[in-house]
Design a protein around this motif. Structure first.
Motif, short mmCIF file in Angstrom:
data_model
loop_
_atom_site.label_atom_id
_atom_site.label_comp_id
_atom_site.label_asym_id
_atom_site.label_seq_id
_atom_site.Cartn_x
_atom_site.Cartn_y
_atom_site.Cartn_z
N GLU A 187 0.83 -1.20 0.00
CA GLU A 187 0.00 0.00 0.00
C GLU A 187 0.87 1.25 0.00
OE1 GLU A 187 -3.85 0.11 2.37
OE2 GLU A 187 -2.59 1.50 3.51
N LEU A 188 1.94 1.24 0.80
CA LEU A 188 2.86 2.37 0.84
C LEU A 188 3.53 2.58 -0.51
CD1 LEU A 188 4.47 4.56 2.33
CD2 LEU A 188 6.01 2.75 3.15
N LEU A 189 3.96 1.49 -1.15
CA LEU A 189 4.60 1.60 -2.46
C LEU A 189 3.63 2.16 -3.50
CD1 LEU A 189 6.43 -1.86 -2.48
CD2 LEU A 189 7.48 0.38 -2.12
N VAL A 190 2.39 1.70 -3.47
CA VAL A 190 1.39 2.20 -4.43
C VAL A 190 1.11 3.68 -4.19
CG1 VAL A 190 -1.01 1.96 -5.19
CG2 VAL A 190 0.35 -0.08 -4.73
N PHE A 191 1.07 4.07 -2.91
CA PHE A 191 0.84 5.48 -2.57
C PHE A 191 1.98 6.34 -3.13
CE2 PHE A 191 -2.19 7.08 0.81
CZ PHE A 191 -2.25 8.37 0.31
N CYS A 192 3.21 5.88 -2.95
CA CYS A 192 4.36 6.63 -3.46
C CYS A 192 4.30 6.76 -4.98
CB CYS A 192 5.66 5.94 -3.05
SG CYS A 192 6.00 5.97 -1.28
N ASP A 193 3.93 5.68 -5.65
CA ASP A 193 3.85 5.71 -7.10
C ASP A 193 2.77 6.69 -7.57
OD1 ASP A 193 4.69 4.28 -9.71
OD2 ASP A 193 2.50 4.15 -9.78
N ALA A 194 1.65 6.73 -6.84
CA ALA A 194 0.58 7.65 -7.20
C ALA A 194 1.05 9.10 -7.07
CB ALA A 194 -0.65 7.39 -6.33
N LEU A 195 1.76 9.40 -6.01
CA LEU A 195 2.25 10.76 -5.81
C LEU A 195 3.30 11.14 -6.85
CD1 LEU A 195 2.56 10.82 -1.91
CD2 LEU A 195 0.89 12.06 -3.28
N ARG A 196 4.17 10.19 -7.17
CA ARG A 196 5.20 10.47 -8.17
C ARG A 196 4.57 10.77 -9.53
NH1 ARG A 196 7.90 7.04 -11.73
NH2 ARG A 196 6.90 5.22 -10.78
N ARG A 197 3.56 10.00 -9.90
CA ARG A 197 2.92 10.20 -11.20
C ARG A 197 2.03 11.45 -11.20
NH1 ARG A 197 3.73 5.66 -14.31
NH2 ARG A 197 4.51 3.85 -13.14
N ALA A 198 1.72 11.96 -10.00
CA ALA A 198 0.94 13.20 -9.90
C ALA A 198 1.84 14.42 -9.77
CB ALA A 198 0.00 13.12 -8.70
N SER A 199 3.15 14.22 -9.96
CA SER A 199 4.13 15.32 -10.00
C SER A 199 4.35 15.99 -8.65
CB SER A 199 3.72 16.39 -11.04
OG SER A 199 3.64 15.83 -12.33
N ALA A 200 4.29 15.20 -7.57
CA ALA A 200 4.69 15.75 -6.27
C ALA A 200 6.15 16.16 -6.32
CB ALA A 200 4.47 14.71 -5.17
N TRP A 201 6.49 17.25 -5.64
CA TRP A 201 7.87 17.73 -5.65
C TRP A 201 8.79 16.79 -4.87
CZ3 TRP A 201 10.47 20.17 -1.25
CH2 TRP A 201 11.78 20.59 -1.57
N ARG A 202 8.34 16.39 -3.68
CA ARG A 202 9.14 15.48 -2.84
C ARG A 202 8.20 14.51 -2.14
NH1 ARG A 202 13.19 18.03 1.48
NH2 ARG A 202 11.21 18.71 2.41
N ILE A 203 8.60 13.25 -2.12
CA ILE A 203 7.80 12.19 -1.48
C ILE A 203 8.57 11.69 -0.26
CG2 ILE A 203 6.71 9.94 -1.77
CD1 ILE A 203 6.65 10.54 -4.80
N ASN A 204 8.00 11.87 0.91
CA ASN A 204 8.63 11.49 2.17
C ASN A 204 7.83 10.35 2.80
OD1 ASN A 204 10.52 14.10 2.61
ND2 ASN A 204 8.49 14.76 1.92
N ALA A 205 8.45 9.21 2.96
CA ALA A 205 7.78 8.07 3.61
C ALA A 205 8.05 8.14 5.10
CB ALA A 205 8.30 6.76 3.03
N VAL A 206 7.00 8.40 5.87
CA VAL A 206 7.10 8.44 7.33
C VAL A 206 6.67 7.05 7.82
CG1 VAL A 206 6.37 9.60 9.44
CG2 VAL A 206 6.55 10.89 7.29
N ILE A 207 7.66 6.24 8.18
CA ILE A 207 7.43 4.84 8.52
C ILE A 207 7.76 4.66 10.00
CG2 ILE A 207 7.87 2.44 7.84
CD1 ILE A 207 9.09 3.50 5.25
#
Length: 313
Positions: free
Chosen positions: A71-91
């Motif tokens: 789920e976390l990986l899919v979330f990151c991919d969605a943000l990347r494809r939506a042109s987020a400037w920076r993706i920070n995984a808070v784990i």
């Protein structure tokens, strides 16, 4: 400007913690939804623009580990494809951290595998709390902010009666963290030396330090089956420690038979944090929140301020 917008997203593993982090930041959670297709595949939908935004996803990879990781990986991919400037995984709880090296032939190093997966999905930074193995930071080629809950746990213990107490590390690997807690509380330290008989079975063979007539505080990073805690309690009692033992740990993994083992009459209290949701009603288990710590780290990262200032000395 690019990166000025701060967005907090919530995965399905730790929704209460994510909401609390957002409150500490004075913000609302951003509009992102997680669900599953009928066959169990993870589905993520982001319902607002994140173009040029500084995005933070709060998601522990706790049980069900594989589902929450995917789920976390899919979330990151969605943000990347939506042109987020920076993706920070808070784990808050980083799963697969126990497999950080090859102990036997033909074993995987899944801590490194997870790091590779996160970077491939588009993660630009990782924020985590009390990694099981510190070297996991080196598995990443992106910045890793490794926070610790020792300050939270120590501040809570300071409010209690610490007379005749001793901080006990359940193994040599946790000695540094136990020493930091002991220094924080102004207490002596003892270290148990354990031999690992199998991936799930250990035995205590030596004790360094004085525990006779003392009230032990066993400090660890996680409690899984509580086997290590159980054997530590028995070893301490055999050496004359008082049957008033407190246990502190960051991550309440709590797989069976952990709760039964923690019900040992010599264990008076167990302090954990909310890096993993605990919804039980065992009165001796107290849950402290890391939400303010995570919120401060997120704000400092967003402002390009120091994160090390949040670490206890």
């Amino acid at each position: 400007m690019i990166g000025d917008e701060l967005r907090i997203f919530c995965g399905g593993a730790t929704p209460e913690l994510a909401a609390s982090v957002a409150r500490h930041l004075g913000r609302e959670l951003s509009q992102g939804w997680v669900s599953s297709f009928p066959d169990g595949e993870s589905r993520v939908q982001i319902d607002e623009s994140v173009r040029g935004a500084d995005c933070y996803i709060v998601q522990s990879t706790c049980s069900p580990v594989n589902h929450n990781l995917m789920e976390l990986l899919v979330f990151c991919d969605a943000l990347r494809r939506a042109s987020a400037w920076r993706i920070n995984a808070v784990i808050p709880y980083f799963g697969y951290a126990r497999q950080d090296k090859k102990v036997q032939a033909r074993e995987p190093i899944t801590g490194k595998l997870v790091a590779n997966l996160l970077e491939t999905a588009g993660v630009d930074r990782v924020i985590s709390v009390d990694l099981h193995a510190g070297q996991i930071q080196g598995f990443f080629d992106v910045p890793v902010d490794h926070l610790t809950a020792l300050g939270i746990l120590g501040s809570h213990l300071e409010q209690q009666d610490l007379a005749n107490s001793v901080v006990v590390s359940p193994d040599v690997g946790r000695a540094t963290e136990a020493r930091r807690l002991a220094n924080h509380l102004g207490l002596p330290i003892a270290i148990l030396y354990k031999r690992r008989n199998s991936p799930t079975d250990t035995s205590v063979t030596h004790v360094i330090g004085e525990v006779a007539g003392m009230r032990p505080i066993i400090a660890d990073d996680m409690i899984s089956t509580a086997g290590t805690i159980s054997r530590a309690v028995e070893a301490l009692l055999e050496l004359g420690a008082l049957p008033d033992i407190r246990v502190v740990a960051t991550h309440p993994v709590f797989t069976p038979p952990a709760l039964e083992r923690l019900a040992h009459p010599a264990i008076s209290e167990v302090f954990v944090t909310d890096t993993i949701p605990y919804r039980g009603d065992e009165p001796k288990i107290k849950v402290l929140s890391v939400a303010e710590l995570l919120a401060s780290a997120i704000q400092n990262v967003h402002d390009n301020s120091s994160v090390s200032s949040l670490f206890p000395s």
